[in-house]
Design an enzyme around this catalytic site. Structure first.
Site, PDB file in Angstrom:
ATOM      1  N   PHE A   1      80.935 -76.924  91.020  1.00  0.00           N
ATOM      2  CA  PHE A   1      79.487 -77.169  91.023  1.00  0.00           C
ATOM      3  C   PHE A   1      79.115 -78.251  90.018  1.00  0.00           C
ATOM      4  CE2 PHE A   1      80.459 -72.822  92.120  1.00  0.00           C
ATOM      5  CZ  PHE A   1      79.813 -72.688  93.349  1.00  0.00           C
TER       6      PHE A   1
ATOM      7  N   ASP B   1      83.678 -85.789  95.306  1.00  0.00           N
ATOM      8  CA  ASP B   1      84.207 -84.435  95.115  1.00  0.00           C
ATOM      9  C   ASP B   1      84.425 -83.766  96.454  1.00  0.00           C
ATOM     10  OD1 ASP B   1      84.297 -84.000  92.230  1.00  0.00           O
ATOM     11  OD2 ASP B   1      82.147 -84.382  92.327  1.00  0.00           O
TER      12      ASP B   1
ATOM     13  N   GLY C   1      76.175 -79.904  87.385  1.00  0.00           N
ATOM     14  CA  GLY C   1      75.138 -79.410  86.486  1.00  0.00           C
ATOM     15  C   GLY C   1      75.552 -78.266  85.581  1.00  0.00           C
TER      16      GLY C   1
ATOM     17  N   MET D   1      89.167 -81.503  83.523  1.00  0.00           N
ATOM     18  CA  MET D   1      87.919 -80.835  83.916  1.00  0.00           C
ATOM     19  C   MET D   1      87.289 -80.216  82.669  1.00  0.00           C
ATOM     20  SD  MET D   1      87.385 -81.304  87.114  1.00  0.00           S
ATOM     21  CE  MET D   1      85.827 -80.420  87.047  1.00  0.00           C
TER      22      MET D   1
ATOM     23  N   MET E   1      89.564 -80.944  95.484  1.00  0.00           N
ATOM     24  CA  MET E   1      89.575 -79.549  95.024  1.00  0.00           C
ATOM     25  C   MET E   1      89.858 -78.697  96.248  1.00  0.00           C
ATOM     26  SD  MET E   1      86.299 -79.909  92.518  1.00  0.00           S
ATOM     27  CE  MET E   1      85.832 -81.466  93.259  1.00  0.00           C
TER      28      MET E   1
ATOM     29  N   HIS F   1      82.924 -91.549  92.333  1.00  0.00           N
ATOM     30  CA  HIS F   1      83.665 -90.279  92.374  1.00  0.00           C
ATOM     31  C   HIS F   1      83.174 -89.418  93.536  1.00  0.00           C
ATOM     32  CE1 HIS F   1      85.969 -87.139  90.138  1.00  0.00           C
ATOM     33  NE2 HIS F   1      85.023 -86.299  90.525  1.00  0.00           N
TER      34      HIS F   1
ATOM     35  N   ASP G   1      85.488 -84.890  83.510  1.00  0.00           N
ATOM     36  CA  ASP G   1      84.589 -84.538  84.609  1.00  0.00           C
ATOM     37  C   ASP G   1      83.934 -83.185  84.356  1.00  0.00           C
ATOM     38  OD1 ASP G   1      83.379 -84.143  87.076  1.00  0.00           O
ATOM     39  OD2 ASP G   1      85.247 -84.079  88.223  1.00  0.00           O
ATOM     40  N   GLY G   2      82.604 -83.209  84.206  1.00  0.00           N
ATOM     41  CA  GLY G   2      81.855 -81.967  84.077  1.00  0.00           C
ATOM     42  C   GLY G   2      81.019 -81.925  82.811  1.00  0.00           C
ATOM     43  N   GLY G   3      79.697 -81.858  82.982  1.00  0.00           N
ATOM     44  CA  GLY G   3      78.816 -81.723  81.823  1.00  0.00           C
ATOM     45  C   GLY G   3      78.737 -82.960  80.948  1.00  0.00           C
TER      46      GLY G   3
ATOM     47  N   HIS H   1      88.410 -86.797  94.364  1.00  0.00           N
ATOM     48  CA  HIS H   1      88.859 -85.646  93.585  1.00  0.00           C
ATOM     49  C   HIS H   1      89.002 -84.475  94.554  1.00  0.00           C
ATOM     50  CE1 HIS H   1      87.476 -82.535  90.293  1.00  0.00           C
ATOM     51  NE2 HIS H   1      88.699 -82.299  90.718  1.00  0.00           N
TER      52      HIS H   1
ATOM     53  N   MET I   1      85.636 -80.425  98.342  1.00  0.00           N
ATOM     54  CA  MET I   1      85.838 -78.977  98.107  1.00  0.00           C
ATOM     55  C   MET I   1      86.003 -78.265  99.438  1.00  0.00           C
ATOM     56  SD  MET I   1      82.931 -78.291  95.225  1.00  0.00           S
ATOM     57  CE  MET I   1      82.587 -79.481  93.928  1.00  0.00           C
TER      58      MET I   1
ATOM     59  N   SER J   1      79.350 -89.380  90.075  1.00  0.00           N
ATOM     60  CA  SER J   1      79.800 -88.391  91.065  1.00  0.00           C
ATOM     61  C   SER J   1      78.665 -88.130  92.044  1.00  0.00           C
ATOM     62  CB  SER J   1      80.172 -87.089  90.361  1.00  0.00           C
ATOM     63  OG  SER J   1      80.190 -86.043  91.303  1.00  0.00           O
TER      64      SER J   1
ATOM     65  N   GLY K   1      77.649 -86.556  87.267  1.00  0.00           N
ATOM     66  CA  GLY K   1      76.891 -86.277  88.481  1.00  0.00           C
ATOM     67  C   GLY K   1      75.425 -86.042  88.172  1.00  0.00           C
TER      68      GLY K   1
HETATM   69  C1  DX5 Z   1      82.608 -80.357  89.670  1.00  0.00           C
HETATM   70  C2  DX5 Z   1      82.884 -81.757  90.091  1.00  0.00           C
HETATM   71  C3  DX5 Z   1      82.191 -82.794  89.313  1.00  0.00           C
HETATM   72  C4  DX5 Z   1      80.705 -82.704  89.292  1.00  0.00           C
HETATM   73  C5  DX5 Z   1      80.306 -82.992  87.888  1.00  0.00           C
HETATM   74  O1  DX5 Z   1      83.521 -79.500  90.242  1.00  0.00           O
HETATM   75  O2  DX5 Z   1      84.269 -82.049  90.035  1.00  0.00           O
HETATM   76  O3  DX5 Z   1      82.616 -84.106  89.653  1.00  0.00           O
HETATM   77  O4  DX5 Z   1      80.049 -83.607  90.146  1.00  0.00           O
HETATM   78  O5  DX5 Z   1      78.951 -82.821  87.805  1.00  0.00           O
HETATM   79  P1  DX5 Z   1      78.137 -82.862  86.449  1.00  0.00           P
HETATM   80  O6  DX5 Z   1      78.287 -84.239  85.881  1.00  0.00           O
HETATM   81  O7  DX5 Z   1      76.772 -82.559  86.931  1.00  0.00           O
HETATM   82  O8  DX5 Z   1      78.699 -81.790  85.557  1.00  0.00           O
HETATM   83 ZN    ZN Z   2      84.918 -84.205  90.300  1.00  0.00          ZN
END
Ligand code: DX5
Ligand code: ZN
Length: 225
Positions: free
Chosen positions: A143, A35, A145, A137, A68, A33, A175-177, A66, A37, A8, A197
């Site tokens: 965000f 993102d 991290g 998710m 959002m 990927h 996706d996420g963490g 993606h 927003m 990402s 990411g």
């Molecule tokens: C968050 C995004 C993710 C983000 C994940 O809203 O959709 O794609 O980049 O980031 P990490 O891998 O750092 O959690």
């Molecule tokens: Zn994403």
């Protein structure tokens, strides 16, 4: 199902975007990927079609956009035209989800649907046969991290069961963490498209980070088998 690393770009250095994306791909990323927003659906702003169009010139792998954003129907044609290959929309943002998924397909892109952490997988029962991928998710979107939400593992496993029971072929993305400490669990639960990411771009060498994460994911698959 093939395990794929989906870097990402959200956590990349945007002044070096093309080069960093390329490094993540050299490290084993096989889908990129992006993102998107809008500051309304999520409390953050990122990039739009011009960035997808620029990346398209230098990136050979599929681009996974993606969205959002509120009212995604308004922007789907432009993302498709800019070079998106996969487009996913949030179940929570779509009043007419069936129509939106067909709109994505009609523009030649692979449709995906995304679930926020608080949305149960059962909300997708009627559209699972329409989607190329379901994105779970594992943080609240907005965000990079953030910390992985463990209940996501139950949702991934439930989707894998629904897919087997109904003999469907959608892919399961998370996706996420996702990092070296969580990737094994998400793979064992049944996810195969692994968005990352911060773990890829946040620190150190991008190529090495990607390669290590993919290696850890593949080892966990062997443990699953
Ligand atoms: C968050 C995004 C993710 C983000 C994940 O809203 O959709 O794609 O980049 O980031 P990490 O891998 O750092 O959690
Ligand atoms: Zn994403």
């Amino acid at each position: 199902m093939k395990i794929e690393l989906v870097p990402s770009i959200l956590s990349s250095d945007f002044s070096q975007l093309g080069a960093q994306a390329q490094q993540a791909i050299e490290g084993g990323g096989s889908v990129l990927h992006v993102d998107v927003m809008d500051g309304h659906f999520v409390p953050n702003l990122t990039v739009g079609p011009p960035v997808v169009r620029s990346l398209r010139k230098v990136i050979q792998v599929p681009m996974d956009c993606h969205l959002m954003i509120e009212n995604p129907d308004l922007f789907i044609p432009e993302f498709a035209e800019a070079g998106a290959d996969w487009i996913s929309v949030h179940q929570e943002a779509c009043v007419h989800l069936d129509r939106t998924l067909h709109l994505i397909s009609s523009h030649g892109c692979k449709p995906g649907v995304v679930l926020n952490p608080a949305t149960p997988v059962e909300m997708l029962t009627e559209v699972l046969d329409l989607v190329h991928h379901v994105l779970v998710m594992s943080v609240n979107p907005g965000f990079g991290g953030q910390k992985f939400i463990p209940n996501s593992l139950n949702k991934i496993a439930a989707l894998a069961r629904m897919r087997a029971e109904r003999k469907l072929e959608f892919r399961i993305e998370v996706d996420g963490g996702v990092d070296l400490t969580t990737v094994g669990d998400v793979v064992k639960a049944g996810a195969e498209l692994l968005v990352a990411g911060n773990a890829v771009f946040g620190h150190g060498d991008v190529r090495t980070n990607a390669a290590k994460l993919l290696e850890a994911a593949r080892s966990a698959t062997l443990a699953r088998a």
